[in-house]
Design a protein around this motif. Structure first.
Motif, PDB file in Angstrom:
ATOM      1  N   ARG A  68       0.814  -1.221   0.000  1.00  0.00           N
ATOM      2  CA  ARG A  68       0.000   0.000   0.000  1.00  0.00           C
ATOM      3  C   ARG A  68       0.847   1.270   0.000  1.00  0.00           C
ATOM      4  NH1 ARG A  68      -5.563  -0.376   0.698  1.00  0.00           N
ATOM      5  NH2 ARG A  68      -5.386   1.836   0.196  1.00  0.00           N
ATOM      6  N   LEU A  69       2.002   1.232   0.667  1.00  0.00           N
ATOM      7  CA  LEU A  69       2.896   2.395   0.681  1.00  0.00           C
ATOM      8  C   LEU A  69       3.924   2.346  -0.447  1.00  0.00           C
ATOM      9  CD1 LEU A  69       3.562   2.922   4.512  1.00  0.00           C
ATOM     10  CD2 LEU A  69       2.140   4.314   2.989  1.00  0.00           C
ATOM     11  N   GLN A 150       6.541   9.642   4.388  1.00  0.00           N
ATOM     12  CA  GLN A 150       5.314   8.872   4.542  1.00  0.00           C
ATOM     13  C   GLN A 150       5.002   8.674   6.023  1.00  0.00           C
ATOM     14  OE1 GLN A 150       6.657   5.532   1.956  1.00  0.00           O
ATOM     15  NE2 GLN A 150       4.729   5.844   0.848  1.00  0.00           N
ATOM     16  N   LEU A 152       2.666   6.086   8.686  1.00  0.00           N
ATOM     17  CA  LEU A 152       1.848   4.898   8.942  1.00  0.00           C
ATOM     18  C   LEU A 152       1.146   5.089  10.281  1.00  0.00           C
ATOM     19  CD1 LEU A 152       0.942   1.940   8.439  1.00  0.00           C
ATOM     20  CD2 LEU A 152       3.051   1.218   9.603  1.00  0.00           C
ATOM     21  N   THR A 186       2.200   7.160  -5.441  1.00  0.00           N
ATOM     22  CA  THR A 186       2.626   6.634  -4.146  1.00  0.00           C
ATOM     23  C   THR A 186       1.945   7.380  -3.005  1.00  0.00           C
ATOM     24  OG1 THR A 186       4.781   6.000  -5.043  1.00  0.00           O
ATOM     25  CG2 THR A 186       4.613   6.179  -2.654  1.00  0.00           C
ATOM     26  N   PRO A 187       1.251   6.674  -2.096  1.00  0.00           N
ATOM     27  CA  PRO A 187       0.578   7.347  -0.985  1.00  0.00           C
ATOM     28  C   PRO A 187       1.557   7.997  -0.015  1.00  0.00           C
ATOM     29  CG  PRO A 187      -0.262   5.118  -1.302  1.00  0.00           C
ATOM     30  CD  PRO A 187       0.992   5.231  -2.116  1.00  0.00           C
ATOM     31  N   SER A 188       1.106   9.065   0.612  1.00  0.00           N
ATOM     32  CA  SER A 188       1.896   9.740   1.643  1.00  0.00           C
ATOM     33  C   SER A 188       1.520   9.251   3.037  1.00  0.00           C
ATOM     34  CB  SER A 188       1.668  11.253   1.567  1.00  0.00           C
ATOM     35  OG  SER A 188       1.947  11.739   0.282  1.00  0.00           O
ATOM     36  N   LEU A 190      -0.834   6.139   5.301  1.00  0.00           N
ATOM     37  CA  LEU A 190      -1.653   4.922   5.332  1.00  0.00           C
ATOM     38  C   LEU A 190      -2.224   4.762   6.728  1.00  0.00           C
ATOM     39  CD1 LEU A 190      -2.752   2.279   4.142  1.00  0.00           C
ATOM     40  CD2 LEU A 190      -0.594   1.176   4.805  1.00  0.00           C
ATOM     41  N   CYS A 296      -8.041  -0.186   5.237  1.00  0.00           N
ATOM     42  CA  CYS A 296      -6.820   0.525   4.839  1.00  0.00           C
ATOM     43  C   CYS A 296      -7.217   1.780   4.065  1.00  0.00           C
ATOM     44  CB  CYS A 296      -5.934  -0.366   3.981  1.00  0.00           C
ATOM     45  SG  CYS A 296      -5.314  -1.818   4.850  1.00  0.00           S
ATOM     46  N   SER A 298      -5.578   5.095   2.324  1.00  0.00           N
ATOM     47  CA  SER A 298      -4.360   5.767   1.870  1.00  0.00           C
ATOM     48  C   SER A 298      -4.718   7.089   1.199  1.00  0.00           C
ATOM     49  CB  SER A 298      -3.574   4.867   0.909  1.00  0.00           C
ATOM     50  OG  SER A 298      -4.355   4.585  -0.247  1.00  0.00           O
ATOM     51  N   ARG A 300      -2.591  10.912  -0.584  1.00  0.00           N
ATOM     52  CA  ARG A 300      -1.348  11.578  -0.981  1.00  0.00           C
ATOM     53  C   ARG A 300      -1.318  13.021  -0.518  1.00  0.00           C
ATOM     54  NH1 ARG A 300      -0.466  12.864  -5.677  1.00  0.00           N
ATOM     55  NH2 ARG A 300      -2.477  12.422  -6.694  1.00  0.00           N
TER      56      ARG A 300
END
Length: 304
Positions: A68-69, A150, A152, A186-188, A190, A296, A298, A300
């Motif tokens: 996911r990341l 990022q 989490l 790409t996610p920032s 999660l 989940c 996510s 950006r």
């Protein structure tokens, strides 16, 4: 407790636990992250709340978070904040799988045994998520003023007060640096949490009611991320088949392994365990089967 947890098994061969970021033995519900962990006095208590045994389930989570990341992307060095990361054991597993990832574990209750694990790849900071309600203090909040790419938030976000979440998300969004590769997909951030209503755990009616009243919905979190300036918000539900001895599940409920159970007295929990035994089917070996579900979310950082 370690003996108790070691008896939990999954449908897959290896055993694992699936506790949330909740403290065993709390007598009253907690209102925020800091108070929720107030009784954690040593690293062992953190492991009892956060610890995932090595095996199929932990590997499943590491793979899930990595995917996911997009940690497998061959970027330059990428820095991750693990908010509410406890002992950092899960964080270390992520870093061990990705040579380009460095991490900072941010948790309100860290003891010397955790801080002594500082390395070039994983560092520890004793702060709650609510630290983001205020601007960073130069020097003191070095972990926020250096580039991080990022975030989490695994099984922690539901402990934050509703009135604080947008401001926390907003400051996170403003402070984080663009990803080294500037990859627009790409996610920032999660967020990993559990569903508000659609759960499969062996509970009872009163517990399900408490759960739904204290667990915000994915729609709420998504709206708050949008208000904070995040974009490209995506929500999925990831499932994992679970198997556990009924007697072990009952013991965990009595010991309040999730904060949901902190709303019940010892007598109520004992009665609830009888209800669980009567209402849920077990196999010839006395095992319960159910599905673990993780939401989940996510998003950006907005382009500058």
């Amino acid at each position: 407790l370690r003996m108790l947890l070691s008896r939990i098994t999954r449908i897959r061969p290896e055993s694992a636990i699936f506790c949330s970021s909740s403290l065993i033995g709390i007598q009253r519900p907690m209102s925020n992250t800091t108070s929720h962990y107030k009784a954690h006095l040593d690293a062992d208590s953190y492991e009892n709340a956060y610890f995932y045994e090595p095996g199929a389930y932990m590997e499943h989570l590491v793979t899930l978070v990595s995917r996911r990341l997009k940690l497998e992307t061959n970027d330059d060095i990428r820095r991750l904040l693990d908010i509410g990361g406890g002992t950092g054991n899960f964080t270390q597993a992520l870093v061990d799988n990705h040579s380009n990832v460095e991490a900072i574990v941010v948790d309100p209750f860290l003891v010397d045994r955790c801080k002594s694990k500082d390395s070039d790849k994983v560092k520890f900071v004793q702060e709650p998520a609510e630290a983001f309600l205020k601007p960073p203090i130069p020097g003191k909040d070095w972990w926020r003023t250096m580039d991080y790419h990022q975030i989490l938030m695994k099984e922690i976000v539901h402990h934050l007060k509703a009135k604080d979440r947008v401001k926390i998300f907003q400051r996170m969004q403003q402070e984080m640096a663009p990803l080294p590769s500037n990859n627009s997909k790409t996610p920032s951030i999660l967020i990993m949490t559990r569903p508000q209503k659609d759960i499969d755990y062996p509970l009872w009616d009163a517990a399900r009611k408490v759960w739904s009243e204290n667990q915000p919905s994915s729609e709420e979190f998504s709206e708050e991320l949008q208000q904070a300036g995040f974009v490209d918000i995506k929500v999925t539900v990831e499932t994992y088949p679970c198997k556990i001895l009924l007697s072990r599940w009952q013991s965990m409920v009595r010991k309040r392994f999730w904060s949901t159970f902190a709303n019940f007295t010892d007598v109520e929990l004992s009665e609830a365990c009888t209800t669980i035994a009567n209402e849920h089917t077990v196999d010839a070996g006395g095992n319960l089967y159910f599905e673990d579900r993780l939401v989940c979310i996510s998003a950006r950082k907005a382009p500058i």
